[in-house]
Scaffold this motif. Structure first.
Motif, PDB file in Angstrom:
ATOM      1  N   LEU A 119      31.430  52.703  37.364  1.00  0.00           N
ATOM      2  CA  LEU A 119      32.040  51.575  38.069  1.00  0.00           C
ATOM      3  C   LEU A 119      31.118  51.228  39.231  1.00  0.00           C
ATOM      4  O   LEU A 119      30.561  52.123  39.883  1.00  0.00           O
ATOM      5  N   HIS A 120      30.965  49.954  39.489  1.00  0.00           N
ATOM      6  CA  HIS A 120      29.952  49.538  40.450  1.00  0.00           C
ATOM      7  C   HIS A 120      30.369  48.259  41.173  1.00  0.00           C
ATOM      8  O   HIS A 120      30.524  47.204  40.552  1.00  0.00           O
ATOM      9  N   GLY A 121      30.537  48.392  42.478  1.00  0.00           N
ATOM     10  CA  GLY A 121      30.706  47.222  43.324  1.00  0.00           C
ATOM     11  C   GLY A 121      31.966  46.423  43.036  1.00  0.00           C
ATOM     12  O   GLY A 121      32.912  46.904  42.412  1.00  0.00           O
ATOM     13  N   SER A 122      31.961  45.206  43.543  1.00  0.00           N
ATOM     14  CA  SER A 122      33.139  44.349  43.461  1.00  0.00           C
ATOM     15  C   SER A 122      32.698  42.921  43.192  1.00  0.00           C
ATOM     16  O   SER A 122      31.538  42.571  43.387  1.00  0.00           O
ATOM     17  N   GLY A 123      33.644  42.119  42.762  1.00  0.00           N
ATOM     18  CA  GLY A 123      33.346  40.709  42.533  1.00  0.00           C
ATOM     19  C   GLY A 123      34.634  39.952  42.294  1.00  0.00           C
ATOM     20  O   GLY A 123      35.727  40.521  42.306  1.00  0.00           O
ATOM     21  N   ARG A 124      34.479  38.661  42.083  1.00  0.00           N
ATOM     22  CA  ARG A 124      35.664  37.815  41.851  1.00  0.00           C
ATOM     23  C   ARG A 124      35.284  36.690  40.923  1.00  0.00           C
ATOM     24  O   ARG A 124      34.113  36.313  40.816  1.00  0.00           O
ATOM     25  N   PHE A 125      36.287  36.152  40.226  1.00  0.00           N
ATOM     26  CA  PHE A 125      36.134  34.895  39.516  1.00  0.00           C
ATOM     27  C   PHE A 125      36.894  33.864  40.335  1.00  0.00           C
ATOM     28  O   PHE A 125      38.138  33.876  40.372  1.00  0.00           O
ATOM     29  N   ALA A 126      36.155  33.041  41.013  1.00  0.00           N
ATOM     30  CA  ALA A 126      36.726  31.982  41.862  1.00  0.00           C
ATOM     31  C   ALA A 126      37.851  32.539  42.739  1.00  0.00           C
ATOM     32  O   ALA A 126      37.658  33.552  43.424  1.00  0.00           O
ATOM     33  N   HIS A 127      39.019  31.898  42.684  1.00  0.00           N
ATOM     34  CA  HIS A 127      40.153  32.365  43.486  1.00  0.00           C
ATOM     35  C   HIS A 127      41.137  33.127  42.614  1.00  0.00           C
ATOM     36  O   HIS A 127      42.278  33.338  42.999  1.00  0.00           O
ATOM     37  N   ARG A 128      40.720  33.506  41.414  1.00  0.00           N
ATOM     38  CA  ARG A 128      41.696  33.987  40.437  1.00  0.00           C
ATOM     39  C   ARG A 128      41.723  35.489  40.223  1.00  0.00           C
ATOM     40  O   ARG A 128      42.793  36.082  40.138  1.00  0.00           O
ATOM     41  N   ALA A 129      40.544  36.081  40.089  1.00  0.00           N
ATOM     42  CA  ALA A 129      40.516  37.492  39.684  1.00  0.00           C
ATOM     43  C   ALA A 129      39.572  38.297  40.565  1.00  0.00           C
ATOM     44  O   ALA A 129      38.479  37.840  40.919  1.00  0.00           O
TER      45      ALA A 129
END
Ligand code: ATP
Ligand code: MG
Length: 184
Positions: free
Chosen positions: A74-84
């Motif tokens: 598992l590595h780091g973080s992220g997002r899909f726009a304002h959704r996920a």
């Protein structure tokens, strides 16, 4: 039934991620995913009837059989726009991508109409926004997260039971319907 192929993190990786997620602010605007269902989607098949299932299982077994076990973390973080909001993967991503392509091809050749895939972006969703919410502070909060690597040794076919129908809690959200060892 709604199906997807996936890689599942082992309990130790789930425990590490749980610790990180528990440390995040638990805003009402977010719906957190249950740790029992944490997964990396390889190929999303959507609604599939009984018809293609036997061939799909044979072809997924073959896909797994041609692919060598590989290391992931598992590595780091992220997002899909304002959704996920999600954590990513690191390690042998080339083999992860290869396995995703092979699972996609297995489904396609079994007669399942697969979406044209955009670039494959491995992610494990930890929360979804109920309403439009700024996910950037959450992303920043665990951007430095690095999990302990594990050897991926199996490919799974997972059934997704969308919530809403039937009594709440009557069925698991995700059910593993097939697992095949990587033997390449
Ligand atoms: P929910 O839809 O209730 O928010 P979910 O997205 O986890 O939950 P599904 O929609 O059944 O449940 O999706 C199962 C998995 O497949 C998830 O990892 C999801 O991100 C992924 N997925 C769903 N739709 C697609 C799609 N069109 N293309 C690629 N992956 C998808
Ligand atoms: Mg969904």
């Amino acid at each position: 039934m709604r199906l997807f192929a996936a890689v599942l993190p082992p309990p130790a990786a789930v425990a590490e991620l749980r610790e990180v997620v528990q440390g995040l602010p638990h805003d009402e605007a977010l719906r957190w995913t249950a740790q029992e269902g944490w997964h990396f989607t390889l190929a999303f098949m959507g609604e599939v009837g009984e018809g293609p299932l036997p061939e799909l299982q044979v072809r997924l077994e073959r896909a797994a059989g041609r692919t060598a076990p590989f290391v992931l973390r598992l590595h780091g973080s992220g997002r899909f726009a304002h959704r996920a909001l999600w954590t990513g993967a690191a390690g042998d991503l080339d083999t992860l991508r290869l396995l995703a392509e092979r699972a996609d091809a297995a489904a396609r050749r079994s007669g399942i109409p697969m979406e044209q895939h955009r670039s494959y972006h491995p992610h494990l969703t930890v929360a979804r926004a109920r309403t439009e919410v700024d996910l950037r502070p959450y992303v920043e909060a665990f951007a430095g997260f690095e999990g302990t690597p594990w050897p991926v040794e199996e490919l799974h076919l997972v059934r997704s039971n969308l919530p809403g129908g039937g009594a709440p809690g009557a069925q698991p959200r995700y059910e593993v319907v097939g697992s095949w060892r990587l033997r390449g």
